[in-house]
Structure formats: structure tokens, C-alpha cells
Design a protein around this motif. Sequence first.
Motif, short mmCIF file in Angstrom:
data_model
loop_
_atom_site.label_atom_id
_atom_site.label_comp_id
_atom_site.label_asym_id
_atom_site.label_seq_id
_atom_site.Cartn_x
_atom_site.Cartn_y
_atom_site.Cartn_z
N GLY A 74 -2.81 6.24 -3.42
CA GLY A 74 -2.92 6.41 -1.98
C GLY A 74 -4.19 7.15 -1.58
O GLY A 74 -4.83 6.79 -0.57
N GLN A 75 -4.59 8.15 -2.34
CA GLN A 75 -5.83 8.86 -2.05
C GLN A 75 -7.04 7.95 -2.21
O GLN A 75 -7.99 8.01 -1.44
CB GLN A 75 -5.96 10.08 -2.97
N ALA A 78 -5.38 -1.20 -4.31
CA ALA A 78 -4.74 0.02 -3.81
C ALA A 78 -4.30 -0.10 -2.36
O ALA A 78 -3.33 0.53 -1.93
CB ALA A 78 -5.69 1.20 -3.98
N ARG A 79 -4.99 -0.94 -1.58
CA ARG A 79 -4.66 -1.14 -0.17
C ARG A 79 -3.65 -2.27 0.02
O ARG A 79 -3.34 -2.65 1.16
CB ARG A 79 -5.92 -1.44 0.62
N ALA A 119 0.83 -1.21 0.00
CA ALA A 119 0.00 0.00 0.00
C ALA A 119 0.86 1.26 0.00
O ALA A 119 0.59 2.21 -0.74
CB ALA A 119 -0.95 -0.01 1.19
N VAL A 120 1.91 1.26 0.81
CA VAL A 120 2.80 2.43 0.88
C VAL A 120 3.55 2.60 -0.44
O VAL A 120 3.72 3.72 -0.93
CB VAL A 120 3.78 2.28 2.06
N ALA A 131 -6.97 4.63 -1.89
CA ALA A 131 -6.93 3.63 -0.81
C ALA A 131 -7.45 4.20 0.50
O ALA A 131 -7.96 3.45 1.35
CB ALA A 131 -5.50 3.12 -0.64
N ALA A 132 -7.34 5.52 0.70
CA ALA A 132 -7.77 6.13 1.95
C ALA A 132 -9.28 6.26 2.05
O ALA A 132 -9.81 6.55 3.14
CB ALA A 132 -7.12 7.51 2.10
N THR A 177 -4.16 9.98 -6.97
CA THR A 177 -3.15 8.97 -6.66
C THR A 177 -3.80 7.72 -6.07
O THR A 177 -4.93 7.77 -5.55
CB THR A 177 -2.11 9.52 -5.67
N ALA A 181 1.15 3.99 -3.16
CA ALA A 181 0.47 5.25 -2.88
C ALA A 181 0.83 6.39 -3.82
O ALA A 181 -0.05 7.14 -4.26
CB ALA A 181 0.72 5.65 -1.42
#
Length: 506
Positions: free
Chosen positions: A186-187, A211-212, A157-158, A189-190, A184, A161
Amino acid sequence: MGRVVTGWIPDFPVLACGVQAAEAVAVVHRDAVVACSAAARAAGVRRRMRLRVAQARCPQLRVVERDLAAEVRSFEPVIRYLEDTVMPRLEVIRPGLLAAPARGPSRYWGGEQQLADRLVAAVAERNLPARAGLADTVFTAALAARTGQLVPLGGDAVWLAPYPVGVLGLPRLTELLKRLGIHTVGQYAALPESRVSARFGSEGAAAHRIARGIEARPLTARSSLDEHTVAHAFEPAEHLLEPVTFVAKAVAEQLHERLAAAAVVCARLEAGVELADGRTLSRVFRHEGRLSTLAVAERVRGVLQAWHQAGALDAGGERGIVRLVLWPEQLSAATGRQGALFGERHTLEEVERAAARVQAMLGHQAVVRVELGGGRGPAERVRLVQFGDLDTGRRPPAGPWPGRLPAPHPATVFQAWLPAQLTDDAGQPVTVSGRMALSAGPAHIAVEGHGHAAVAGWAGPWPVLEQWWDRERGRRIARMQIAAADGRAWLLVIEHGRWWAYAHYG
């Protein structure tokens, strides 16, 4: 799921064509670039680019139509070599990209980095460039292979991102996310998982899991492989590949029906053949979406041809294939597919199944699809290709084509031109001079099998001079559009002083 190692051969569709490394080449499918050489990229050509744009950026670009079966044949010897020298079981995501569990092989070779180095070295022994990547998921490992990176354990995930959402491979979802200000991975996945599923459906939820750093298709449905395995026995043993490929379509259709009845889908599929001498050959295919009936048939055909060329099918004593088997793997719950807009009742899968049934009853040639291409005449712009086959015929380039007939297009184009007569008020034949001047205004038209009629209007003539350098294929004609008083409209051509009905507007 444990760690995954992937191996990627850059520009493999280009390499499978056997072109020179310094040549600007683009492999295209449905008027879009699917792969290009380094020389083409240096000129500005990119994947997913429309062919016309690519040719504008690189005028010397050589265009090659994609042949998936040929790519499978070229990739199969690489897979067999890796299975013999690096790791015993590989999955083919697509020709040029493979994946395998990394836990066992990394222990054998002394670590993940050593495994990646050995994988790259083994492909290099086949005179091909390669890169390797490792991660917790297949998607991340495949993306990491493009730069030859090893993603740390638990760090998918990192690592993903900073990437743009376009890497998820869903154009419509990407466009929608950008409109919402999400640029992105990361956005994305959030976002809350429940909101993603409600807003973007099952496809968006699967991309959210990726994405996660989670596999898009978890093993939420468990059942015996034998329950869904389908097979076909050949009595006597089949020695030709085409009948086996044809049967593969029907067997794949049976597999999809069984999976649909159990409300599951498979992310991996193993296809195997049992030979008359007792040996068994198999290959595993992975697909993040749905391996359709046609996709299964293409892959089976490609790997069978590769085995045949390598002599694997004839290595034993008794020859022939006695059994074809398909094993589904990585079963997960079917989440359904989003319906079409405006009330369309039939999905692509239903069309594929119906076409396969008709071919099973009437033969492979009974169902065709339309492929559009280049050319000036209506007949040249349309090709009929057997449903499920790749269009491997010689196709004219997309254009430009000065002198192409504009819309509206004829409703009927005759495979064999119909003899016609075009006469003036005095009953004399209308002729066309070398400067495209008519001897007289057309007054009457007669087409074989369609009677006589007065001419109500006409347009033309327009000259067509094609392939003048080729004696056999060169053609010099003139075309005219004729509107008859009986309500009919014709497209006529004159060649060597004789009129023909080329098409009918109806």
C-alpha cells in the motif's frame, strides 16, 4: 481486463517427484529451495532458502534437483481434465498454478464462489490438493489462491495494501524500498506514478501497477496475431519428440526477433502442433516477465512428452507431427531493459540467442554451460551441461567436504590422468606409506608429454578415501602439489603405487 480465476496446487514440484507426504523433501534449483514438503517446513525449511541453510535446519532433508520438464508432464493431465470438466481455456503460469478468465465460467456454474468450489473439486478428483482465488488481476488472484480467497470487484489495491513489498517478487527492488522506509504494498502504491517510473525504471513501474490493482502489462499495442505467428513444417511428418523440441528453440528465436522488430512483448504464448491425422493440440503459457527461447523450449518439450505419455499424439489414424506453431498473445509495448553496470555490452537475451544459433549450426551438444556442485577434487565440482537442458545428472551434495582442495584452483583438469613419475635425488621412485609418509623428498618430476623438470617445492601428501563401501566406485588415493623449476605446477595423485598428473596450475 475482466475477473480472473486462478487454481493453485500447493507444493506441486514436490508432488511431481512422487515422494511420500510425510517425508521431509526440498526441490532445489541452483543451490536454492524452490519448493518443500510440509514436513520440511515444520523443521524450518522455506522457499528461496540456500540449500546449506535448509540442510542445517533439517538434517534428514531429502534433496531433489528440479526437473521442469517432468513438472510440465505431470501438470498437463490436470490441465486437460479441467478443460474438459470446468472451463474450456486455461493458461499455465507455471506447473501447479493456472489462470483463466472468470466471467464466462462463473456464469455457467452460478457464481464466482461456485466456480472456485468446482475448480478445487475437479483437482481433488485427480487426487491432488488445490486452492482457488479470484480477483481483477492475475497477480492478485494468484496471491489470493494461497488462502482460497475471493477478492471483491475493484478491491485488488485495498486487498494487497497490507502485504509486505516482498510479495512483488523483485528482491533488489524490495531491498531498495525497505531502505527508503517503504515496507508495504500500500505504501508503494501511494507513490506518484511519474516518480516511480523515473526512479525505479520499467520494472518498478510494472510492480507499481500491480500494487495499484492494475495488470502489469496492459494491451497498449495492437497488431494482428498472424503478423507475429511463427511456424515450422515437418516434411515428412516427424515421429520423434526430440527433433520437435530442438526446432522449438529456433522457432522461439524467430518469434523473439519479430516481436523485437515490432517493439512489442507478449505476456502469453500459445504453442500448438498439427498432427498428420488433421488434429491440433495446443497449450497456453503465461509469464509476467519474458519467456526466453530456453523457457519456451522447456515448456514445449514437457507438454509434448505429456501428450505422448497420454497417447494424445497417437490417438488418430496417421501418426506424426506435421507443423509446430507459436502464437503470441497479450502484446504490449516493449519498455526496454535496464543496462548492466560497468559497461557490459551483452545481455542475457543476446547470449541465449547466440547460443541458439550455434546449436542450430553445430548441434545441440556444441554449446555447454558450467554447473558447480560438490566434491573434493576439481573435476568433481564442475559439470558441463548442454545449454538449454536441465542438469538431470547425479550431482554430489553441496557439502561440507572435508579435504577439499582450497584455492587457487587448477587451470587445467585432465579428463584422463596423465602418467607421471616422481623420483628422489637417487632417481628412485617416491612412494607414500599407509600413514602418509614419503619414502624420500621429491627431486624430479616427469609428466607424459610435458618433459622432465626439477622439483622446486612440494606440499602433501593428503589422503582421500571415498565410498569405501562400494567396490566399484571406492577409491583410496593421495594427492600432492608439486612446483617445478621450469615454472609449472602440478597436482599429482598416487593410486596403487603409481603416480598420475591430475591437473595443472598454469
